[in-house]
Design an enzyme around this catalytic site. Structure first.
Site, short mmCIF file in Angstrom:
data_model
loop_
_atom_site.label_atom_id
_atom_site.label_comp_id
_atom_site.label_asym_id
_atom_site.label_seq_id
_atom_site.Cartn_x
_atom_site.Cartn_y
_atom_site.Cartn_z
N THR B 188 22.97 100.33 18.53
CA THR B 188 22.26 99.34 19.02
C THR B 188 23.94 98.35 19.27
O THR B 188 24.73 98.36 19.02
CB THR B 188 22.10 98.73 18.38
OG1 THR B 188 22.28 97.99 16.74
CG2 THR B 188 20.88 99.28 17.85
N GLU B 333 16.05 102.31 18.82
CA GLU B 333 15.43 102.40 17.52
C GLU B 333 14.45 103.58 17.62
O GLU B 333 13.17 104.34 16.81
CB GLU B 333 14.90 101.39 16.83
CG GLU B 333 16.71 100.40 16.22
CD GLU B 333 16.81 99.61 16.84
OE1 GLU B 333 16.07 99.63 18.11
OE2 GLU B 333 17.23 98.80 16.49
N LYS B 444 10.07 76.83 18.23
CA LYS B 444 8.96 76.24 17.56
C LYS B 444 9.15 74.35 17.43
O LYS B 444 9.77 73.94 17.64
CB LYS B 444 9.25 76.54 15.87
CG LYS B 444 7.99 76.10 14.91
CD LYS B 444 7.87 77.20 13.79
CE LYS B 444 6.06 76.33 13.69
NZ LYS B 444 5.81 77.57 11.89
N TRP B 449 4.42 77.42 18.93
CA TRP B 449 6.06 78.14 19.44
C TRP B 449 5.57 78.32 21.20
O TRP B 449 4.36 78.05 21.70
CB TRP B 449 5.01 80.18 18.92
CG TRP B 449 5.02 80.05 17.53
CD1 TRP B 449 4.63 80.98 16.66
CD2 TRP B 449 6.66 79.82 16.59
NE1 TRP B 449 4.96 80.60 15.57
CE2 TRP B 449 6.30 80.09 15.53
CE3 TRP B 449 8.00 79.71 17.43
CZ2 TRP B 449 7.00 80.93 14.36
CZ3 TRP B 449 9.23 80.38 15.56
CH2 TRP B 449 8.33 80.69 14.76
#
Lengths: 547, 547
Positions: B188, B333, B444, B449
């Protein structure tokens, strides 16, 4: 070193879970046996399948038990596919068109614990009642309002499908187990000997369903509607009841009325894009379209298999109706699809005639399926489109042994894992396979092979011939010689010499049959294949004029 | 009871065997690093891959050994994919655009035994020579005529690719082993911390390749030509080097010149039908097409992934060039594809604008891939297109652990086998997922959010803004508040207040950012992702006017 990916077993239940979760609003439409159209969604189907799974467990059906179905293509049959395999049992689809004694043989050989039967197939089971002592019960696939009186109740527990599942909870956690576990069982409708059972696994079923929906096979998307005319009792309807929900496509289940008029109406009403069936079905549809002046409004292609497709069907749909015929080939032993005839680059430039002729070939191998043609000594034949021989194949959805096959306790593969299909074929330089005959139907004349199928195809090209079978008759000089048994078209006046003349110039002179007889009809198996064994018996004493 | 189907392991080598046997005449065309176009067939590729397999064995590469590649998309890289995995070793693709110290880290962490490197990537390895002591040798992917002098020879064995394979036999029997064996390794390019290695298996690679070519994903047939712009060092070019030969399609390998002009020429010259790449690539292509007046003559669709696709790209290709953009989503992944945005029935009636807006979503789950969105307590969120939360997934091509990951010795899945993607997403009632943010980039504010990506997307909708990043800055009252760092389009005079005004009416007032700064450019990772960690450091002391 192992790859560190998740170890998930390939489970058939995951198909329905996916369809209900990601395509919950998509429809399954069924021509119900009770009449009318039944409509529901994958979300509905999942709930009822879970009810059925609970009910099967309550009946005592356990891992590895066989549960038989005698049913047309419809939503309850779909539920059985998923509920039976989902709990680890084996969904044994039985062809109700077989001779009753074959059906009894199959039920007993499989050891079916329960049978599920459609309303109009019930009489078959009633007749067989004394011959299936180990069957614990019969579930009639209908609701209480349509439950018939049946004398089956004298010998067997008889249950109504909707009563069976109605009170069960709509929740069920599908178990996860070894993906090599048996999921389905289908018997070959062999033209000789007793039927033999092929036992599909969860793994073979999922890999086949992935392969079947590749672009050059039977691509299905969420915007497609697929109508499997090929029955669910015939090799899992070529895998479409698995492939279509995997893709989130709409399923149109046609029930038992498969005439041209009904098919046309279902196809147009439900906006079918892809359908699959045997040549006789498509011939009926073609004749209906011509007679009625109707068209298929949304169908793009028709898959054809189960028997070689005549040129007239390919041309008829292509030229008159703009529908492409996709010729394929498979066997019960192959789950069933092995090859499909999609074009390769360059073929878009073919003339119509060249393209139609090319479409007569059964096609090229799907990824995952290996095939080769070998001569009598087992040597691979060149891929030249001419050299023929026995067609061998292998792959993860090819059978390695028949179920409880006492004749072949060591399985049916050769030392390198190849399965002998019993077909004779050629493969051309671009990989297109063409069946030229069944091994046992080849005619050996003067040391050379003659294809009975080639001779039959030429005969049906004659405008006066509806159907023809060619068999070998013994000959003192040439060992065997070809002999034609033909059915005339209504009103046609073709005679023996006219038909034999018609062969001239189409094949080598020495291949032209020695004699012809005309009959009113030819014998077929339940799946529409010519029963040449019957013809060989019937004409065993026929004397060839040349002999 | 086991199904009696053949027990065949899913092997990557079987893909090349199939392509060479059934599509031996089909081409792989490569823009060679040495210049010019290299053309050969799958039959040629198989022979050379077998030579390479023999050569790798002669070098002492054995089962489980890692072999690194630093290469563009080309035929030799294709041969390495199949030869390395074919002998049971692990093909470790390395991104040459990473920072050199990351490349060294990856080579050493993987323990690469040999490295294969393209000519123009060699300088990177020369610089790293002192930092890769365990590498036994470096193979330069060219022929003797193009072999450079290299100071790598002072520290390492240096080999010419064509010399390595030239004398080897063209025959090799691919071994069959457990399909769960590792076949590929890709790290990654994490925006934080050290890269982590994902180890793909033969099984995961084949299942992913089957799924990727479903009709609603990236359907490939023998008549297609596919140009993977997405690099083979970036999650196996989204699986296309496996999927395309499986289907017998033509492969156009673009090399390293990926500007609009080159891509247009390759696409039109080779009759490309499908291509795949990240948004910046397609933006470059779109700009070139507009400026040159050229068109894509055969391309039907462009797959886009790696980052969210802006509306302007979808609209531009659709309205101006009749090319459909297929938005997808995946991760290293996940092998990598998880979702793709193909339409569902009914969407054909959408207006152009509605359709383009819908295409902004990352799409619906492929069969075989499960996903769900959960809240902070792990409860699944409703699929209403609004409720957002952490995106979890699982399936046979989802990672269960990173390679030699000492930080997570027990793997990275929760108790039910779910992998946390680190993305924040919604899923709508039809199953279309949309990424709203990375978990770590959410803001936040006052207990609620705010999506940084939503704020960035609005900013780039302003005609004066080229690119924007939104990060959280601390706030005494609201805990965190959004802050925009933006790059103006050339000549644009948008200012702070103008941009903040532009947000009004597009989102709730309390979500509108508190401040804006303009910069000349934004920092990115090697794969084009915004490097917000850098921005957070740089602007850590920035004081919001409201704070």
């Amino acid at each position: 070193m192992l790859g560190l990916m998740q170890s998930k077993q390939l489970m058939i239940s995951s198909i329905l879970t996916h369809a209900a979760r990601e395509h919950g609003e998509q429809e399954i439409v069924s021509a119900a046996v009770e009449g009318g159209m039944h409509r529901y969604t994958y979300a509905d189907a999942e709930k009822r399948t879970k009810q059925l799974a609970n009910a099967l467990k309550a009946l005592g059906v356990g891992v590895g038990d066989r549960v038989g179905t005698l049913a047309w293509n419809g939503y309850r049959h779909f539920e059985l596919y998923y509920a039976i395999s989902g709990i680890g049992a084996v969904c044994h689809t039985i062809n109700p068109r077989l001779f009753p004694q074959q059906v009894a043989y199959i039920i007993n050989h499989a050891g079916d614990k329960y049978l599920f039967v459609d309303l109009n197939i019930l009489p078959l089971l009633e007749a067989l009642a004394p011959h299936m002592p180990r069957v614990e019960g019969v579930v009639i696939m209908t609701d209480a309002a349509h439950m018939p009186e049946t004398k089956l109740a004298e010998t067997h527990k008889v249950i109504c499908y909707e009563d069976l599942i109605g009170a069960e909870p709509e929740t069920f956690d599908w178990p996860v187990f070894d993906e090599n576990t048996a999921a389905g069982l289908c018997y070959t409708s062999g033209t000789t000997g007793n039927p033999k059972g092929v036992l599909y696994s969860h793994r073979s079923t999922l890999l086949h369903a992935y392969a079947v929906q590749m672009k050059d096979v039977a691509p299905v998307g969420a915007a497609d509607c697929v109508l499997p005319v090929v029955p669910m009792f015939h090799v899992n309807a070529w895998g479409l009841p698995y492939a279509v929900p995997m893709a989130g496509g709409k399923l149109m289940m046609p029930g038992f009325r498969l005439d041209g008029e009904n098919l046309t109406q279902m196809m147009n009403d439900e906006k079918v894009t892809l359908s699959s069936g045997v040549p006789t079905i498509w011939l009926g549809l073609l004749q209906y379209l011509r007679a009625s002046g109707k068209r298929l409004e949304t169908v793009k292609s028709l898959m054809i298999g189960g028997a070689a497709c005549p040129l007239a069907i390919i041309e008829g749909f292509g030229k008159e109706f703009g529908v492409s015929i996709i010729h394929g080939w498979g066997m019960t032993e192959l789950s069933p699809v092995g090859t499909l005839n999609a074009p390769k680059p360059g073929m878009e430039d073919y003339s119509d005639d060249d393209r139609y002729r090319h479409q007569l070939k059964q096609g090229r191998a799907l990824f995952g399926f290996e095939m080769k043609v070998v001569d009598e000594d087992g040597n691979e034949q060149p891929r030249d489109g001419k050299s023929f021989g026995r067609l061998l194949c292998r792959g993860p959805w090819v059978c390695s042994a028949y179920y409880n096959d006492t004749e072949n306790p060591d399985g049916i593969l050769d030392d390198d894992g190849w399965f002998d299909t019993g077909d004779v074929a050629t493969i051309d330089s671009q990989g297109y396979m063409q069946i030229t005959d069944r091994t046992k139907d080849l005619i050996k004349s003067g040391g050379e092979w003659i294809s009975s199928i080639e001779l039959e195809n030429i005969a049906v090209g004659h405008p006066g011939i509806q159907e023809a079978a060619v068999i070998a008759l013994p000959h003192p000089k040439w060992d065997e010689r070809p002999f034609v048994i033909a059915v005339r078209n209504e009103g046609a006046d073709v005679d023996r010499d006219g038909l034999l003349d018609y062969y001239k110039g189409k094949i080598a002179d020495w291949m032209i049959p020695d004699d012809v007889v005309f009959v009113d009809e030819l014998p077929h198996t339940a799946t529409g294949k010519l029963l040449k064994t019957d013809l060989r018996q019937k004409f065993a004493e026929h004397k060839l004029p040349t002999a």
